[in-house]
Design a protein around this motif. Structure first.
Motif, PDB file in Angstrom:
ATOM      1  N   THR A   1       0.712  -1.055  -0.305  1.00 38.13           N
ATOM      2  CA  THR A   1       0.261   0.055   0.603  1.00 38.13           C
ATOM      3  C   THR A   1       0.891   1.106  -0.152  1.00 38.13           C
ATOM      4  O   THR A   1       0.948   1.913  -0.463  1.00 38.13           O
ATOM      5  CB  THR A   1      -1.513   0.130   0.989  1.00 38.13           C
ATOM      6  OG1 THR A   1      -1.623  -1.210   1.520  1.00 38.13           O
ATOM      7  CG2 THR A   1      -1.646   0.849   0.722  1.00 38.13           C
ATOM      8  N   SER A   2       1.349   1.107   0.540  1.00 36.26           N
ATOM      9  CA  SER A   2       3.012   2.203   0.915  1.00 36.26           C
ATOM     10  C   SER A   2       3.308   2.401  -0.769  1.00 36.26           C
ATOM     11  O   SER A   2       3.150   3.591  -1.052  1.00 36.26           O
ATOM     12  CB  SER A   2       3.954   2.240   2.006  1.00 36.26           C
ATOM     13  OG  SER A   2       4.680   2.970   1.572  1.00 36.26           O
ATOM     14  N   LEU A   3       3.997   1.481  -1.336  1.00 35.24           N
ATOM     15  CA  LEU A   3       4.588   1.793  -2.609  1.00 35.24           C
ATOM     16  C   LEU A   3       3.722   1.754  -3.702  1.00 35.24           C
ATOM     17  O   LEU A   3       4.089   3.393  -4.554  1.00 35.24           O
ATOM     18  CB  LEU A   3       5.201  -0.214  -3.185  1.00 35.24           C
ATOM     19  CG  LEU A   3       5.442   0.300  -4.819  1.00 35.24           C
ATOM     20  CD1 LEU A   3       7.323   1.001  -4.269  1.00 35.24           C
ATOM     21  CD2 LEU A   3       5.831  -0.993  -4.655  1.00 35.24           C
ATOM     22  N   ALA A   4       2.316   1.803  -3.511  1.00 30.22           N
ATOM     23  CA  ALA A   4       1.314   2.436  -4.204  1.00 30.22           C
ATOM     24  C   ALA A   4       1.217   3.485  -4.368  1.00 30.22           C
ATOM     25  O   ALA A   4       0.523   4.276  -4.774  1.00 30.22           O
ATOM     26  CB  ALA A   4       0.054   1.612  -4.436  1.00 30.22           C
ATOM     27  N   CYS A   5       0.832   4.186  -3.389  1.00 28.83           N
ATOM     28  CA  CYS A   5       0.523   5.613  -2.560  1.00 28.83           C
ATOM     29  C   CYS A   5       1.602   6.308  -3.221  1.00 28.83           C
ATOM     30  O   CYS A   5       1.220   7.738  -3.304  1.00 28.83           O
ATOM     31  CB  CYS A   5       0.316   5.703  -0.781  1.00 28.83           C
ATOM     32  SG  CYS A   5      -0.647   5.077   0.108  1.00 28.83           S
ATOM     33  N   ASN A   6       3.108   6.338  -3.140  1.00 27.17           N
ATOM     34  CA  ASN A   6       3.881   7.091  -3.788  1.00 27.17           C
ATOM     35  C   ASN A   6       3.664   6.380  -5.320  1.00 27.17           C
ATOM     36  O   ASN A   6       4.263   7.743  -5.644  1.00 27.17           O
ATOM     37  CB  ASN A   6       5.456   5.814  -3.332  1.00 27.17           C
ATOM     38  CG  ASN A   6       5.690   6.177  -2.090  1.00 27.17           C
ATOM     39  OD1 ASN A   6       5.490   7.215  -0.962  1.00 27.17           O
ATOM     40  ND2 ASN A   6       6.812   5.803  -1.587  1.00 27.17           N
ATOM     41  N   ASP A   7       3.369   5.719  -6.002  1.00 26.96           N
ATOM     42  CA  ASP A   7       3.565   5.690  -7.137  1.00 26.96           C
ATOM     43  C   ASP A   7       2.079   6.671  -7.630  1.00 26.96           C
ATOM     44  O   ASP A   7       2.809   7.151  -8.507  1.00 26.96           O
ATOM     45  CB  ASP A   7       3.168   4.682  -7.828  1.00 26.96           C
ATOM     46  CG  ASP A   7       4.147   3.421  -7.545  1.00 26.96           C
ATOM     47  OD1 ASP A   7       5.069   4.085  -6.834  1.00 26.96           O
ATOM     48  OD2 ASP A   7       4.226   2.076  -7.557  1.00 26.96           O
ATOM     49  N   LEU A   8       1.091   6.736  -6.542  1.00 22.43           N
ATOM     50  CA  LEU A   8       0.011   7.607  -6.963  1.00 22.43           C
ATOM     51  C   LEU A   8       0.737   8.791  -7.064  1.00 22.43           C
ATOM     52  O   LEU A   8      -0.636   9.576  -7.421  1.00 22.43           O
ATOM     53  CB  LEU A   8      -0.715   7.650  -5.532  1.00 22.43           C
ATOM     54  CG  LEU A   8      -2.446   8.198  -6.277  1.00 22.43           C
ATOM     55  CD1 LEU A   8      -2.918   7.479  -7.470  1.00 22.43           C
ATOM     56  CD2 LEU A   8      -3.448   7.144  -5.581  1.00 22.43           C
ATOM     57  N   ALA A   9       1.317   9.047  -6.301  1.00 24.56           N
ATOM     58  CA  ALA A   9       2.009  10.983  -5.889  1.00 24.56           C
ATOM     59  C   ALA A   9       2.370  11.300  -6.474  1.00 24.56           C
ATOM     60  O   ALA A   9       2.760  12.139  -7.247  1.00 24.56           O
ATOM     61  CB  ALA A   9       2.849  10.682  -4.347  1.00 24.56           C
ATOM     62  N   MET A  10       3.169  10.283  -7.248  1.00 29.22           N
ATOM     63  CA  MET A  10       4.301  10.782  -8.224  1.00 29.22           C
ATOM     64  C   MET A  10       3.477  10.872  -9.669  1.00 29.22           C
ATOM     65  O   MET A  10       3.162  11.868 -10.862  1.00 29.22           O
ATOM     66  CB  MET A  10       4.719   9.398  -9.285  1.00 29.22           C
ATOM     67  CG  MET A  10       5.746   9.765 -10.478  1.00 29.22           C
ATOM     68  SD  MET A  10       7.367  10.786  -9.794  1.00 29.22           S
ATOM     69  CE  MET A  10       8.318   9.596  -9.249  1.00 29.22           C
ATOM     70  N   GLY A  11       2.238  10.000  -9.903  1.00 23.04           N
ATOM     71  CA  GLY A  11       1.222  10.571 -11.227  1.00 23.04           C
ATOM     72  C   GLY A  11       0.478  11.949 -10.831  1.00 23.04           C
ATOM     73  O   GLY A  11      -0.297  12.261 -11.636  1.00 23.04           O
ATOM     74  N   LEU A  12       0.250  11.803  -9.181  1.00 22.39           N
ATOM     75  CA  LEU A  12      -0.486  13.271  -9.721  1.00 22.39           C
ATOM     76  C   LEU A  12       0.606  14.134  -9.318  1.00 22.39           C
ATOM     77  O   LEU A  12      -0.097  15.539 -10.173  1.00 22.39           O
ATOM     78  CB  LEU A  12      -1.437  13.276  -7.858  1.00 22.39           C
ATOM     79  CG  LEU A  12      -2.464  12.245  -8.137  1.00 22.39           C
ATOM     80  CD1 LEU A  12      -2.865  12.463  -7.326  1.00 22.39           C
ATOM     81  CD2 LEU A  12      -3.516  12.791  -8.831  1.00 22.39           C
ATOM     82  N   CYS A  13       1.385  14.261  -8.905  1.00 25.76           N
ATOM     83  CA  CYS A  13       2.354  15.294  -8.037  1.00 25.76           C
ATOM     84  C   CYS A  13       3.198  15.905  -9.629  1.00 25.76           C
ATOM     85  O   CYS A  13       4.304  16.927  -9.704  1.00 25.76           O
ATOM     86  CB  CYS A  13       2.757  15.198  -7.115  1.00 25.76           C
ATOM     87  SG  CYS A  13       1.903  15.566  -5.728  1.00 25.76           S
ATOM     88  N   VAL A  14       3.486  14.927 -10.278  1.00 20.20           N
ATOM     89  CA  VAL A  14       5.278  14.766 -11.015  1.00 20.20           C
ATOM     90  C   VAL A  14       4.840  14.695 -12.630  1.00 20.20           C
ATOM     91  O   VAL A  14       4.849  15.875 -13.397  1.00 20.20           O
ATOM     92  CB  VAL A  14       6.736  14.284 -10.625  1.00 20.20           C
ATOM     93  CG1 VAL A  14       7.574  13.674 -11.790  1.00 20.20           C
ATOM     94  CG2 VAL A  14       6.280  13.837  -9.045  1.00 20.20           C
ATOM     95  N   THR A  15       4.354  13.696 -12.709  1.00 22.06           N
ATOM     96  CA  THR A  15       4.382  13.438 -14.110  1.00 22.06           C
ATOM     97  C   THR A  15       2.764  14.203 -15.070  1.00 22.06           C
ATOM     98  O   THR A  15       3.514  14.036 -16.258  1.00 22.06           O
ATOM     99  CB  THR A  15       3.846  11.863 -14.802  1.00 22.06           C
ATOM    100  OG1 THR A  15       2.127  11.426 -14.199  1.00 22.06           O
ATOM    101  CG2 THR A  15       4.742  11.005 -14.293  1.00 22.06           C
TER     102      THR A  15
END
Length: 426
Positions: free
Chosen positions: A79-93
């Protein structure tokens, strides 16, 4: 004579901003090429893929249906890894979609600085979580009894994840905010990244991100799978053994419990190992490019830089996809959720159509029921008479072998011909 390493200065932000005069004097369509459109479409597709895959992954893995197929420790880490990936998809890409079309930064300078901070911190934190996942599987497969005794200590995982997250944010905050080390990468990522003032720091950051993570992942999963193969070989107890008969059932029960736990953890371990292998495969080209660029003092060709950079960022999408591919229980629950959602939508749509038909039907006034077309309420009078006539028709004299009740279809409903005849009698 020893020469001091050259201190590099990040490019001026004003030269990369879309407010620069060289971008103000040109129209949008004159600066956009076919390659820019393709790159923007790739970034857009990958962004939506990251968001959709990780939202689905977080929802399913924390659902009640899936809780019996996974322990709490790997569930927290995934879940923590998926939250990091979700943050990358929301705040970076997402910020790279428009900048890849215009080849400049259309947002404010503070947005570029924050994005460079998140770009480095989230990537580093994801690598740390992969290491924690590998160590968790290593400890589970090699020491299953101690692992399950400490499974109730859920706070330790939250503390570890919090400490690593704070450490990653603090490290890149010093680099990006204090020293102003950020710039707009107009060839690879089409977004802002951390800038290293020395080439040695850039090499150290790339190698420190890649090589320790790779070595720990390979060692932990390799050792875990080797022990798993040996763990299913039960030790034989011969006739000359000194073990008492009272201790044999206890020993066998412990062995069965250990083997059962290892079998339950094997699917999760294989899936996590595949995710770690995906990290190694996708990040390797970017690491090689960073080291070569730092040593030679030049950048790779724009197309190669774009492919290597976004291939490394695409692991945020491939993690949930790999887990979905290799975990049968996860796939089944996803299908159940989708089928339940679609069936609910179809049922609601049919219900609306049915209510609309009943409200506008001219026979509603003839039957004498309310406009809401409640067939269940209508059945109290009319369907009772229909069934009474149907049952009474079966009491007519005739050959015993020909006396049959109303025919039923596959759903157990009375044949429509009998009902139509009864309605005509009414």
């Amino acid at each position: 004579m020893v020469t001091k390493p050259t201190v590099l200065v990040p490019p001026s932000f004003s030269n990369s901003s879309c407010n620069h005069p060289r971008y103000q004097n040109t129209t949008f369509w004159t600066v956009v090429s076919a390659g820019d459109v393709v790159q923007s479409f790739v970034v857009l597709t990958l962004t939506f893929g990251i968001l959709f895959a990780n939202v689905l992954f977080i929802s399913v893995i924390n659902s009640r249906r899936y809780s019996k197929y996974i322990h709490s420790q790997p569930r927290y880490l995934l879940t923590s890894l998926a939250c990091n990936d979700l943050a990358m998809g929301l705040c970076v890409t997402p910020f790279a979609i428009l900048s890849s079309l215009r080849n400049c930064w259309p947002y404010a300078e503070i947005v570029c600085q924050v994005q460079a901070l998140l770009r480095g911190a989230i990537s580093q934190q994801s690598a740390v979580i992969l290491i924690c996942m590998a160590m968790d599987r290593y400890y589970c497969m090699l020491h299953p009894q101690e692992y399950h005794k400490q499974s109730s200590r859920k706070a330790w995982f939250i503390i570890i994840i919090s400490i690593t997250w704070v450490g990653s944010m603090a490290l890149f905050s010093v680099l990006v905010i204090k020293h102003g080390g950020f710039y707009f990468n107009a060839t690879g990522m089409h977004a802002c990244e951390p800038f290293y003032p020395k080439a040695s720091l850039r090499i150290l950051a790339a190698c420190g991100f890649y090589f320790p993570t790779t070595m720990i992942l390979m060692y932990c999963y390799g050792s875990a799978f080797d022990v798993n193969k040996l763990g299913f070989k039960k030790p034989s107890i011969g006739c000359s053994s000194t073990v008492s008969s009272a201790e044999v059932p206890q020993t066998s029960s412990i062995e069965k419990l250990i083997d059962q736990e290892r079998k339950l953890s094997l699917v999760c371990s294989r899936t996590m190992a595949a995710m770690s292998l995906g990290f190694i495969v996708l990040v390797t080209p970017w690491t090689i490019q960073e080291v070569v660029a730092a040593c030679t003092g030049s950048r790779a060709p724009p197309a190669l830089d774009f492919i290597a950079t976004w291939m490394a960022l695409s692991n945020n999408f491939w993690y949930p996809f790999i887990y979905w591919t290799l975990n049968n229980h996860f796939r089944r629950i996803c299908r159940e959720i989708f089928s339940g959602f679609l069936c609910r939508r179809i049922h609601d749509k049919k219900k609306q159509q049915f209510e609309h038909f009943c409200n506008n039907s001219p026979s509603s006034n003839y039957l004498g029921h309310t406009p809401d077309c409640d067939l269940e309420g209508l059945s109290e009078k009319y369907w009772g008479e229909i069934l009474e006539r149907t049952v009474s028709s079966n009491s007519l004299p005739g050959p015993p072998q020909t006396q049959q009740g109303p025919k039923l279809d596959c759903n157990g409903a009375i044949e429509m011909s009998v009902i139509n005849n009864s309605l005509s009698d009414l």
